[in-house]
Motif scaffolding. Structure first.
Motif, PDB file in Angstrom:
ATOM      1  N   CYS A 284       0.855  -1.184   0.000  1.00  0.00           N
ATOM      2  CA  CYS A 284       0.000   0.000   0.000  1.00  0.00           C
ATOM      3  C   CYS A 284       0.895   1.240   0.000  1.00  0.00           C
ATOM      4  O   CYS A 284       1.771   1.379   0.847  1.00  0.00           O
TER       5      CYS A 284
ATOM      6  N   VAL B  99       0.063   4.140   0.695  1.00  0.00           N
ATOM      7  CA  VAL B  99      -0.319   5.100   1.736  1.00  0.00           C
ATOM      8  C   VAL B  99       0.260   4.694   3.091  1.00  0.00           C
ATOM      9  O   VAL B  99       0.891   5.494   3.769  1.00  0.00           O
ATOM     10  N   CYS B 100       0.053   3.418   3.479  1.00  0.00           N
ATOM     11  CA  CYS B 100       0.458   3.021   4.841  1.00  0.00           C
ATOM     12  C   CYS B 100       1.532   1.935   4.841  1.00  0.00           C
ATOM     13  O   CYS B 100       1.922   1.467   5.894  1.00  0.00           O
TER      14      CYS B 100
ATOM     15  N   TYR C  71       1.281  -1.125   4.076  1.00  0.00           N
ATOM     16  CA  TYR C  71       0.777  -2.460   4.389  1.00  0.00           C
ATOM     17  C   TYR C  71       1.155  -3.397   3.241  1.00  0.00           C
ATOM     18  O   TYR C  71       1.034  -3.045   2.077  1.00  0.00           O
TER      19      TYR C  71
ATOM     20  N   CYS D  40      -7.164  -1.129   0.776  1.00  0.00           N
ATOM     21  CA  CYS D  40      -6.202  -1.527   1.797  1.00  0.00           C
ATOM     22  C   CYS D  40      -6.938  -1.937   3.076  1.00  0.00           C
ATOM     23  O   CYS D  40      -7.734  -1.162   3.607  1.00  0.00           O
TER      24      CYS D  40
ATOM     25  N   CYS E 210      -5.382   0.812   5.996  1.00  0.00           N
ATOM     26  CA  CYS E 210      -5.730   2.240   6.016  1.00  0.00           C
ATOM     27  C   CYS E 210      -7.020   2.522   5.231  1.00  0.00           C
ATOM     28  O   CYS E 210      -7.491   3.650   5.199  1.00  0.00           O
TER      29      CYS E 210
END
Ligand SMILES: [Zn+2]
Length: 395
Positions: free
Chosen positions: A360, A362-363, A365, A374, A377
């Motif tokens: 991911c 963004v985070c 993961y 995700c 997040c």
């Protein structure tokens, strides 16, 4: 906690602080009579310092001291409750938000804000019914409360209530004047998938079409539409998939399997070769197109040519395990492996080592496969293939 996650928490805490500030601004008339003295407290300065450096526990400790000195400060209470939730102490956040609601001196806007925050406390604590009720109450007080709408949307997504999530997201987009086409498209794609499962073909098709019209990058909607036509009209399925690749070339590999089948069903298997060759020409590092082409060629009796392609893919991407695995399979097809080597290949084929890691953006993961949303997040379309450099092991 990773750096990104920490930054997100600090930003969330600062956002809470700003919300508190905004709140304070709405209390201006009250403040004119009685300016809160908590900003003069050294503990308040220390709390700000802790927040800026990401020390949430420290910020909580200092703000508790501020609150002891200024128990009347609703602003400090609000920020503190937010921080308690951020560090996972939802119960204390709930307690503080309830205490705020019990105050007689809060305005309607403040009440809506606290109710929305309480809803998020409940949501984070897994008390989904109470969360729904609190968000609902917040919207009764202030139908345009963005915080409550965002919470309601996330709550609906978490419960896989896609239609409701879509409706709330539409209201949010209108209210914030934001372009939420991508999220709305993904929600429509989920609604379509549900309709497919319920056997409602027309409704499903309508949802998938809406999804791609909202945002062409909603890749699963293209895949699902193509799947609906793959039997009756493989040419049409192929053209849908070609459109998907044009809209999101970085996702092309997710359409390879369906596209190869569609071209074959349409009696034009060579078009798959042409497509892969074009993708390789466009990006010399594209190991996925080479891998797909090599598999195709191996299936057509062209294992020797496939091996050449794979060796070139390995030159630019020596770390990709799936290419290594395909080399072994191709060697087996060429008949160059003895019984022991064949046993080795059969064993590694079953190995969990040969996954296709995605991450991911963004985070951070990680998952062993491509995910559209995700699980950590809850962002849509945030996964990309994880590119591990050849030197990664040395670091
Ligand atoms: Zn994520």
């Amino acid at each position: 906690m990773t750096e990104t996650a920490l930054a997100a928490v600090v930003l969330a805490a600062l956002a809470g602080l700003l919300a508190g500030r905004a709140w304070a601004a709405t209390r201006r008339s009250a403040e004119l009579r009685e300016r809160p003295g908590f900003r003069a407290s050294p503990h308040y300065t220390e709390a700000l310092h802790c927040l800026a450096t990401g020390q949430l526990e420290g910020a909580i400790r200092e703000l508790v001291k501020v609150l002891r000195e200024h128990p009347e400060s609703a602003e400090v209470q609000q920020v503190l409750a937010h921080l308690f939730r951020e560090v996972g102490q939802a119960e204390r956040a709930i307690e503080m938000h309830r205490a705020l609601l019990a105050r007689a001196d809060i305005t309607r806007a403040e009440r809506a804000h606290v109710l929305a925050s309480l809803g998020t406390d409940y949501r984070k604590a897994g008390l989904l019914d109470r969360a729904a009720a609190a968000y609902g109450e917040a919207l009764d007080v202030d139908p345009k409360n963005v915080h409550a709408l965002v919470g309601q949307q996330k709550l609906a997504e978490e419960q896989r209530q896609w239609r409701e999530a879509y409706e709330v997201q539409t209201r949010l987009a209108r209210l914030r004047k934001s372009d939420d086409g991508l999220v709305l498209g993904f929600l429509q794609a989920q609604m379509g998938a549900e309709a497919v499962r319920a056997g409602q073909r027309d409704a499903a098709e309508a949802s998938f079409r809406t999804a791609v019209s909202l945002d062409r990058r909603v890749f699963p909607a293209h895949l699902a539409l193509a799947a609906m036509w793959s039997e009756d009209d493989p040419r049409r399925a192929a053209s849908i998939l070609e459109g998907a690749i044009a809209a999101a070339p970085e996702r092309a590999y997710l359409a390879f399997g369906a596209l190869e089948a569609a071209y074959r069903a349409a009696g034009e298997p060579s078009r798959f070769v042409a497509l892969c060759e074009r993708l390789v020409r466009e990006d010399a590092r594209d190991w996925r197109a080479r891998l797909a082409l090599a598999r195709h060629l191996r299936g057509e009796g062209g294992a020797r040519e496939a091996l050449g392609l794979l060796l070139r893919a390995l030159e630019s991407n020596p770390h990709v395990l799936l290419v290594h695995l395909e080399v072994w399979r191709t060697l087996r097809a060429l008949g160059t492996l003895g019984p022991e080597e064949q046993r080795f290949v059969a064993t590694v084929e079953e190995s969990a080592l040969y996954v296709d890691p995605h991450i991911c953006t963004v985070c951070r993961y990680r998952a062993d496969d491509m995910l559209w949303r995700c699980p950590h997040c809850h962002e849509w379309n945030s996964f990309v293939e994880e590119r591990v450099g050849p030197a990664a092991g040395a670091r």
